[in-house]
Design a protein around this motif. Structure first.
Motif, mmCIF file in Angstrom:
data_model
loop_
_atom_site.group_PDB
_atom_site.id
_atom_site.type_symbol
_atom_site.label_atom_id
_atom_site.label_comp_id
_atom_site.label_asym_id
_atom_site.label_seq_id
_atom_site.Cartn_x
_atom_site.Cartn_y
_atom_site.Cartn_z
ATOM 1 N N TYR A 177 13.689 10.809 29.573
ATOM 2 C CA TYR A 177 14.995 11.413 29.876
ATOM 3 C C TYR A 177 14.840 12.526 30.910
ATOM 4 C CZ TYR A 177 19.641 13.384 28.725
ATOM 5 O OH TYR A 177 20.948 13.836 28.768
ATOM 6 N N THR A 178 13.871 13.395 30.693
ATOM 7 C CA THR A 178 13.623 14.496 31.641
ATOM 8 C C THR A 178 13.213 13.958 33.006
ATOM 9 O OG1 THR A 178 12.943 15.944 29.828
ATOM 10 C CG2 THR A 178 12.236 16.561 32.047
ATOM 11 N N ARG A 179 12.373 12.950 33.019
ATOM 12 C CA ARG A 179 11.918 12.366 34.294
ATOM 13 C C ARG A 179 13.091 11.784 35.085
ATOM 14 N NH1 ARG A 179 8.632 9.278 32.162
ATOM 15 N NH2 ARG A 179 9.899 7.392 32.057
ATOM 16 N N GLU A 180 13.962 11.041 34.410
ATOM 17 C CA GLU A 180 15.099 10.429 35.099
ATOM 18 C C GLU A 180 16.039 11.486 35.671
ATOM 19 O OE1 GLU A 180 15.583 7.356 35.820
ATOM 20 O OE2 GLU A 180 13.978 6.433 34.648
ATOM 21 N N TRP A 181 16.317 12.516 34.878
ATOM 22 C CA TRP A 181 17.251 13.531 35.364
ATOM 23 C C TRP A 181 16.650 14.368 36.485
ATOM 24 C CZ3 TRP A 181 22.104 13.636 35.520
ATOM 25 C CH2 TRP A 181 22.880 13.026 34.526
ATOM 26 N N ASN A 182 15.369 14.681 36.411
ATOM 27 C CA ASN A 182 14.753 15.452 37.495
ATOM 28 C C ASN A 182 14.806 14.692 38.814
ATOM 29 O OD1 ASN A 182 13.928 18.063 36.663
ATOM 30 N ND2 ASN A 182 12.376 17.144 35.339
ATOM 31 N N ALA A 183 14.666 13.377 38.750
ATOM 32 C CA ALA A 183 14.761 12.575 39.979
ATOM 33 C C ALA A 183 16.155 12.679 40.581
ATOM 34 C CB ALA A 183 14.420 11.115 39.675
ATOM 35 N N LEU B 17 31.014 8.162 31.007
ATOM 36 C CA LEU B 17 29.593 8.109 31.351
ATOM 37 C C LEU B 17 29.242 6.751 31.959
ATOM 38 C CD1 LEU B 17 26.933 9.584 31.380
ATOM 39 C CD2 LEU B 17 26.652 9.057 28.942
ATOM 40 N N ARG B 18 29.783 5.678 31.401
ATOM 41 C CA ARG B 18 29.539 4.346 31.972
ATOM 42 C C ARG B 18 30.066 4.275 33.417
ATOM 43 N NH1 ARG B 18 32.032 2.830 27.044
ATOM 44 N NH2 ARG B 18 30.497 2.411 25.396
ATOM 45 N N ARG B 19 31.234 4.854 33.659
ATOM 46 C CA ARG B 19 31.788 4.851 35.020
ATOM 47 C C ARG B 19 30.851 5.572 35.989
ATOM 48 N NH1 ARG B 19 38.044 6.823 34.400
ATOM 49 N NH2 ARG B 19 38.525 5.785 32.414
ATOM 50 N N ALA B 20 30.393 6.754 35.580
ATOM 51 C CA ALA B 20 29.514 7.537 36.449
ATOM 52 C C ALA B 20 28.226 6.785 36.743
ATOM 53 C CB ALA B 20 29.214 8.891 35.809
ATOM 54 N N LEU B 21 27.680 6.121 35.724
ATOM 55 C CA LEU B 21 26.405 5.431 35.893
ATOM 56 C C LEU B 21 26.517 4.142 36.697
ATOM 57 C CD1 LEU B 21 24.968 5.917 32.281
ATOM 58 C CD2 LEU B 21 24.239 7.083 34.364
ATOM 59 N N SER B 22 27.732 3.754 37.053
ATOM 60 C CA SER B 22 27.902 2.542 37.867
ATOM 61 C C SER B 22 27.556 2.776 39.335
ATOM 62 C CB SER B 22 29.341 2.025 37.761
ATOM 63 O OG SER B 22 30.254 2.940 38.363
ATOM 64 N N ARG C 277 20.889 4.540 34.397
ATOM 65 C CA ARG C 277 21.700 3.599 33.613
ATOM 66 C C ARG C 277 20.805 2.671 32.800
ATOM 67 N NH1 ARG C 277 24.252 1.607 37.497
ATOM 68 N NH2 ARG C 277 23.078 -0.318 37.792
ATOM 69 N N GLU C 278 19.752 2.183 33.404
ATOM 70 C CA GLU C 278 18.822 1.314 32.689
ATOM 71 C C GLU C 278 18.175 2.055 31.519
ATOM 72 O OE1 GLU C 278 16.050 -0.113 35.543
ATOM 73 O OE2 GLU C 278 17.527 -1.342 36.641
ATOM 74 N N PHE C 279 17.858 3.327 31.724
ATOM 75 C CA PHE C 279 17.258 4.127 30.654
ATOM 76 C C PHE C 279 18.246 4.292 29.497
ATOM 77 C CE2 PHE C 279 16.351 8.089 28.471
ATOM 78 C CZ PHE C 279 14.982 8.011 28.267
ATOM 79 N N TYR C 280 19.499 4.631 29.807
ATOM 80 C CA TYR C 280 20.506 4.801 28.765
ATOM 81 C C TYR C 280 20.711 3.484 28.003
ATOM 82 C CZ TYR C 280 22.126 9.524 29.987
ATOM 83 O OH TYR C 280 22.228 10.883 30.190
ATOM 84 N N ASP C 281 20.762 2.378 28.744
ATOM 85 C CA ASP C 281 20.945 1.071 28.102
ATOM 86 C C ASP C 281 19.769 0.743 27.183
ATOM 87 O OD1 ASP C 281 23.404 0.547 29.230
ATOM 88 O OD2 ASP C 281 22.581 -0.543 30.954
ATOM 89 N N GLY D 107 20.102 2.570 23.943
ATOM 90 C CA GLY D 107 21.359 2.436 23.217
ATOM 91 C C GLY D 107 22.264 3.646 23.279
ATOM 92 N N LEU D 108 22.141 4.427 24.340
ATOM 93 C CA LEU D 108 22.903 5.676 24.414
ATOM 94 C C LEU D 108 24.364 5.458 24.786
ATOM 95 C CD1 LEU D 108 20.276 7.985 26.178
ATOM 96 C CD2 LEU D 108 20.667 7.606 23.741
ATOM 97 N N LEU D 109 24.697 4.269 25.262
ATOM 98 C CA LEU D 109 26.074 3.985 25.660
ATOM 99 C C LEU D 109 26.797 3.076 24.670
ATOM 100 C CD1 LEU D 109 25.543 3.438 29.490
ATOM 101 C CD2 LEU D 109 26.335 5.500 28.340
ATOM 102 N N GLU D 110 26.114 2.699 23.596
ATOM 103 C CA GLU D 110 26.730 1.826 22.610
ATOM 104 C C GLU D 110 27.776 2.581 21.799
ATOM 105 O OE1 GLU D 110 23.643 0.229 20.203
ATOM 106 O OE2 GLU D 110 22.587 -0.743 21.881
ATOM 107 N N GLU D 111 28.822 1.858 21.403
ATOM 108 C CA GLU D 111 29.839 2.461 20.550
ATOM 109 C C GLU D 111 29.264 2.694 19.158
ATOM 110 O OE1 GLU D 111 32.781 3.562 21.456
ATOM 111 O OE2 GLU D 111 32.408 2.920 23.526
#
Length: 503
Positions: free
Chosen positions: A339-345, A476-481, A489-493, A496-500
């Motif tokens: 998570y930290t790696r993805e956001w720092n990028a 969040l899904r809209r932003a990650l598009s 987006r791949e990391f969140y998927d 399961g961070l975007l699942e209802e």
């Protein structure tokens, strides 16, 4: 712990009722207010004013519970009025449902001496005694109930110093912080807003020996509001006029800009108002704002940067609070590291973004619609003390993905288009860079909000914020598009961070 004591002289029944009003504004569920005094001391007058304030009904019938022993009111905070004069034993409080009443609201107790120590130690005692032609009110207690009452009385003192001592006070709105706002009304004057902004309690260190608020650059005193208010007004933005201030105590008496918001009669967002707010942002982002602002003689506020540490600790709220809530387990070290790696990028990609004065919570609850005005003056901005110097796209993402209002993709697009068109009309504008920054900031903000709303439920006992989670996940899904956020987006998927999820 030694009880603290406050005293107030009450010259007549009006001042006794005013004390009841002040105490009502400080009341919270679970509080016990014990009213002590001889017959005719003014206990009923005080109790009646307190209950009517909570009900916001000056004509509410408030009979004495002398014979019923308890009378309950379904007010803003449910209040249960006990009269123990006819109580034969303190044990009878159990039969009256005293403990249950405190789980539902607050208790107002007359003749508390008959309870024989049954009342909680944290009860606030209000004793009324004869004093010349009037009364002396002696407040004593320990703990948060006393502290809140003392602050409410200090707020009345502030109003008196501003010439508004006889004003009627009514709760206007509270927010997720310790700040609160009241509407104060005085005959012959337009209503004003009383802002109660106590100095921020920083909390324990959470990272690198620093509290969360220091890392996130949350405003620590009301001086930030004053300084930014002055700067925005000078820059052509409609903000409240400050009529009186006590920055040391954290009190402001400010202009009431109105109450009309961004929703129609059907509760749906009004696209043209969101577009107007976007155009106001475009105007603001075309200006150069100073970083060091004057908050009064000898007082200055330096607007902090929305730096990498602040962005990251906010985004981490998703991992700290949301992940455990949806998974039932603490986040793994691998999840945190990834998570930290993805956001720092992504934060690296923001280096070339346009930075400006970023109000941070530029969304509908903090924007007043003034339809009788024209141009940018149709919009009154009321919450900006936490402003930073950050990517200009952040505030537009806050507006177009309104956390408490469901904004359709169509209205989001219209809001974004209105901003972009206004920026192009004003001069050179790097639209592609802005749209990438918009997506990154929208993803960061909505990740943060998922964590905050869970924290408000888990830590602060405010479950009603959870109803917003499906909307925030959709944003969040809209932003990650956006293509630039493909890896995130791949990391969140994958996790399961975007699942209802039902919490």
């Amino acid at each position: 712990m030694t009880a603290l004591v406050l005293e107030r002289l009450l010259a007549d029944e009006t001042q006794t009722a005013r004390l009841g009003e002040d105490l009502a504004l400080a009341l919270r569920a679970g509080d016990v207010l014990a009213l002590k005094g001889d017959l005719g001391a003014g206990k009923s007058t005080l109790a009646r004013a307190l209950i009517r304030t909570l009900a916001d009904d000056a004509g509410l019938d408030v009979p004495s519970p002398t014979f019923t022993l308890v009378q309950s009111y379904d007010t803003r905070i449910p209040v249960h009025h006990f009269d123990l004069y006819r109580l034969s034993s303190a044990a009878e409080l159990d039969e009256l449902g005293f403990d249950e009443a405190l789980t539902q609201g607050a208790a107002l107790v007359e003749w508390p001496e008959r309870a024989e120590g049954y009342l909680p130690k944290a009860s606030l005692l209000i004793e009324l005694v004869q004093h010349g032609e009037g009364r002396l009110a002696r407040l004593s207690g320990q703990g948060t109930a006393f502290d809140r009452a003392a602050r409410s009385l200090a707020m009345r003192g502030f109003l008196e110093s501003a010439g508004w001592g006889e004003a009627q006070r009514r709760l206007f709105i509270g927010d997720a912080s310790a700040r609160s706002y009241e509407i104060v009304s005085l005959a012959g004057q337009e209503p004003r807003v009383l802002m109660n902004s106590p100095r921020l309690v920083l909390g324990p260190p959470v990272r690198d020996g620093k509290p969360y608020a220091v890392i996130a650059h949350t405003a620590q005193s009301v001086s930030a509001f004053v300084a930014i208010d002055h700067a925005l007004k000078a820059g052509g933005v409609t903000v409240p006029e400050i009529h009186a201030e006590d920055q040391d105590q954290g009190f402001l008496l400010i202009e009431h800009l109105g109450s009309e918001g961004f929703l129609g009669g059907d509760g749906e967002p009004l696209a043209e108002r969101y577009a107007a707010a976007a155009e106001l942002l475009a105007m603001m982002h075309g200006k150069t704002w100073p970083h060091r602002l004057e908050a009064g003689p000898g007082r200055f506020h330096t607007v902090p940067p929305f730096d990498r540490a602040a962005m990251m600790i906010e985004a981490d709220l998703l991992v700290d609070w949301y992940v455990p809530a949806i998974s039932g387990n603490p986040p793994s070290d691998d999840l945190r590291a990834g998570y930290t790696r993805e956001w720092n990028a992504l934060f690296d990609r923001l280096r070339a973004s346009e930075y400006t004065l970023m109000l941070r919570d530029f969304h509908s609850p903090n924007i007043i619609w003034r339809g009788d005005r024209s141009g940018h003056d149709r919009l009154g901005i009321v919450d900006f003390q936490d402003a930073l110097i950050g990517p200009s796209a952040y505030d537009l993402a806050s507006l177009a993905m309104d956390a408490r209002v469901t904004i359709s993709p169509g209205i989001e697009r219209k809001t974004l288009n209105a901003y972009v068109a206004a920026r192009h009309a004003a001069g050179a504008f790097d639209e592609a860079s802005f749209l990438e920054s918009y997506a990154i900031m929208a993803a960061q903000r909505n990740s943060k909000i998922l964590g905050i709303f869970v924290r408000l439920e888990k830590r602060d006992g405010k479950p009603y914020y959870l109803k917003h989670l499906p909307r925030i996940r959709d944003y969040l899904r809209r932003a990650l598009s956006h293509p630039a956020l493909g890896s995130l987006r791949e990391f969140y998927d994958a996790h399961g961070l975007l699942e209802e999820r039902a919490l």
